[in-house]
Write an enzyme that holds these catalytic residues in place. Structure first.
Site, PDB file in Angstrom:
ATOM      1  N   GLU A 107       0.837  -1.205   0.000  1.00 32.24           N
ATOM      2  CA  GLU A 107       0.000   0.000   0.000  1.00 32.24           C
ATOM      3  C   GLU A 107       0.869   1.251   0.000  1.00 32.24           C
ATOM      4  O   GLU A 107       1.825   1.354   0.779  1.00 32.24           O
ATOM      5  CB  GLU A 107      -0.899  -0.008   1.238  1.00 32.24           C
ATOM      6  CG  GLU A 107      -1.772   1.226   1.399  1.00 32.24           C
ATOM      7  CD  GLU A 107      -2.494   1.244   2.731  1.00 32.24           C
ATOM      8  OE1 GLU A 107      -3.465   2.021   2.847  1.00 32.24           O
ATOM      9  OE2 GLU A 107      -2.104   0.491   3.650  1.00 32.24           O
ATOM     10  N   LYS A 165      -9.766   2.111  -3.133  1.00 32.59           N
ATOM     11  CA  LYS A 165     -10.184   1.606  -1.827  1.00 32.59           C
ATOM     12  C   LYS A 165     -11.588   2.079  -1.478  1.00 32.59           C
ATOM     13  O   LYS A 165     -11.923   3.266  -1.617  1.00 32.59           O
ATOM     14  CB  LYS A 165      -9.195   2.064  -0.748  1.00 32.59           C
ATOM     15  CG  LYS A 165      -9.408   1.414   0.606  1.00 32.59           C
ATOM     16  CD  LYS A 165      -8.338   1.855   1.603  1.00 32.59           C
ATOM     17  CE  LYS A 165      -8.511   1.135   2.930  1.00 32.59           C
ATOM     18  NZ  LYS A 165      -7.535   1.598   3.949  1.00 32.59           N
ATOM     19  N   CYS A 192      -5.284  -2.849   2.793  1.00 31.05           N
ATOM     20  CA  CYS A 192      -5.103  -2.729   4.239  1.00 31.05           C
ATOM     21  C   CYS A 192      -6.326  -3.217   5.024  1.00 31.05           C
ATOM     22  O   CYS A 192      -6.735  -4.359   4.925  1.00 31.05           O
ATOM     23  CB  CYS A 192      -4.748  -1.286   4.590  1.00 31.05           C
ATOM     24  SG  CYS A 192      -4.134  -1.068   6.285  1.00 31.05           S
TER      25      CYS A 192
END
Length: 504
Positions: free
Chosen positions: A269, A325, A376
């Site tokens: 990330e 995301k 994440c």
């Protein structure tokens, strides 16, 4: 419950201390300790205390709140570390936010305890079964309300145990229900008249779980995918220094050059702390230099749009595929109620904390195959992961666990990723900045992994899968329905039998 061979522990402070210690004990069931038996034992202590305060909802709420205080106070202590060290918040601010978070999260078990003591006949088997169902509904609420916090769910603790067979069948909530049923059985087994029922319940859950273990819900599909995961181990402060972009590029380019041929090279990330348009040319060159035919670079970056929105993203070189995301972290990637909490934004020195939410379904083309992408913290949200199925043959998760520091969180995060693999019947490529980077098989087994806080490359193969598990196909529905049946029928039958004076 009649006949419990225990002293009266329902005193406000004696019982409260026991509830607090039970909450702390429950944390041991999760990584890195992974002592599964701590989960049903801790829940049994909490449930047993609620039996003692049947009909006293205020005392029950106190016990539940203290259980939550111990559970979240220890289990999520890494939040303080993230705010103080990496968010650079003042000590007082980091302390206040962490304490407030724990106090609020502890309200969930407090509410369940109060409702159970008020409406359930906890001195009877039916009431305890309903309480086990209530725990599932509690975890469901915790996973959804206020953006959700599906961390430290009791189903996660079932990895590497026979109860893991429920993960692909009924998901993390279904596996958590089995843990709660064992806890209810232990409480029943402590009573003279209900001992046989309690032992039978515990044995039944374990035997059925073990019998389900051999079931395979998905099948190998196509050739293996060779993957290299690159872990730069770049300190957060160094990463965001004025020359952080150049330094990060050098670290990841050098580590990648040392790696052997692979179909996919995955960086973590925000491996490069830059907007994609600022480094596209350099990353295209890195991809062109990769060894192996048709090798592809997959990396976390910030992706800026013409409308001004910036996304935490996964991008591919070559190919140009992108994933944005969907589940942003409050106070880390966006500030809730920004106008009212602007002062807090000024105190937390977190870069790129005003990101836009993606609308993707998670599907991205990698190595010529459809994969399910997540970034994440999203790995904790089963609903986001299963959105890419059944088309996705494998999963890829990039993360920057440097925010957690040397705490419980990196191990807990890896445990959650392993749960997602078992739940979906899909292997996972998990690349992180500081570890643990890992290739995870569809059964949750670590094929290869990296050490924490060291630069590393992880090489190996995963085998994409086809088909879909019941948990991926139906989501939380079956587990929630089972929990509701236990709560409704258990309460109704238990109250009726209690009025008739039948023994337990």
């Amino acid at each position: 419950m009649r006949g419990l061979p225990l002293p009266d522990l329902s005193g406000r402070w004696t019982g409260g201390l026991l509830a607090l210690l039970a909450g702390v004990l429950a944390v041991l069931a999760f990584a890195p300790v992974s002592l599964f038996t701590a989960a049903p034992l801790a829940l049994a202590v909490w449930f047993g205390l609620l039996v003692r305060v049947q009909g006293r909802p205020r005392r029950a709420a106190w016990f539940g709140w203290l259980f939550g205080l111990g559970f979240f106070g220890v289990g999520t202590s890494w939040i303080f570390n993230s705010l103080l060290v990496f968010g650079q918040a003042p000590l007082v601010v980091a302390s206040v936010i962490t304490v407030a978070f724990v106090l609020v999260m502890a309200l969930y078990p407090a509410l369940l305890s109060a409702l159970a003591a008020r409406f359930l006949p906890l001195h009877r088997m039916e009431g305890l079964l309903a309480l086990a169902g209530g725990l599932v509904l509690l975890e469901l609420a915790r996973s959804w309300l206020f953006s959700g916090f599906p961390w430290l769910l009791f189903g996660h603790a079932t990895l590497d145990t026979p109860l893991a067979s429920w993960l692909p069948l009924a998901g993390e909530l279904g596996a958590g229900l089995m843990v709660a049923l064992i806890a209810a059985g232990l409480v029943l087994a402590a009573g003279r008249r209900s001992r046989g029922v309690g032992v039978g319940l515990v044995a039944g859950v374990v035997v059925v779980s073990a019998a389900l273990l051999p079931l395979q819900w998905t099948d190998p599909d196509g050739d293996p995918v060779r993957a290299t995961l690159v872990q730069g181990n770049i300190d957060q402060e160094r990463k965001w220094a004025p020359d952080g972009i150049r330094h990060s590029l050098e670290v990841y380019r050098d580590l990648t050059a040392e790696a052997g041929p692979a179909d996919l090279v995955v960086w973590p990330e925000t491996a490069i702390p830059a907007l994609a348009r600022e480094v596209d040319g350099m990353l295209e060159q890195v991809a062109a230099d990769l060894p192996g035919e048709d090798a592809q670079l997959v990396t976390g970056l910030f992706d800026g749009h013409r409308d001004g929105d910036i996304h935490n993203a996964i991008l591919t070189y070559p190919g140009g595929a992108a994933y944005h995301k969907r589940q942003l972290v409050p106070f880390g990637e966006y500030i809730p109620l920004r106008e009212q909490l602007a002062w807090l934004d000024r105190l937390l020195m977190i870069p790129m904390s005003d990101l836009a939410r993606g609308e993707d379904d998670g599907r991205i083309t990698l190595a010529g195959r459809t994969a399910g992408a997540s970034i994440c913290y999203e790995s904790a949200y089963a609903r986001h992961i299963r959105a890419a199925l059944p088309e996705a043959g494998f999963l890829v998760n990039v993360s920057n666990d440097a925010w957690f520091g040397d705490s419980l969180a990196p191990a807990q995060h890896l445990q959650i990723a392993r749960v997602r693999a078992v739940e979906t019947g899909r292997p996972i490529l998990r690349a992180t900045n500081t570890g643990v980077s890992a290739l995870i098989d569809a059964d949750g087994r670590l094929i290869e992994g990296s050490p924490l806080f060291e630069p590393a490359t992880v090489h190996g193969e995963i085998r994409p899968r086809s088909g879909i598990t019941p948990a991926a196909a139906m989501g939380e529905g079956p587990a929630v329905l089972a929990a509701l049946v236990l709560v409704v029928l258990g309460a109704a039958v238990g109250r009726r039998q209690a009025r008739s004076g039948d023994p337990v």
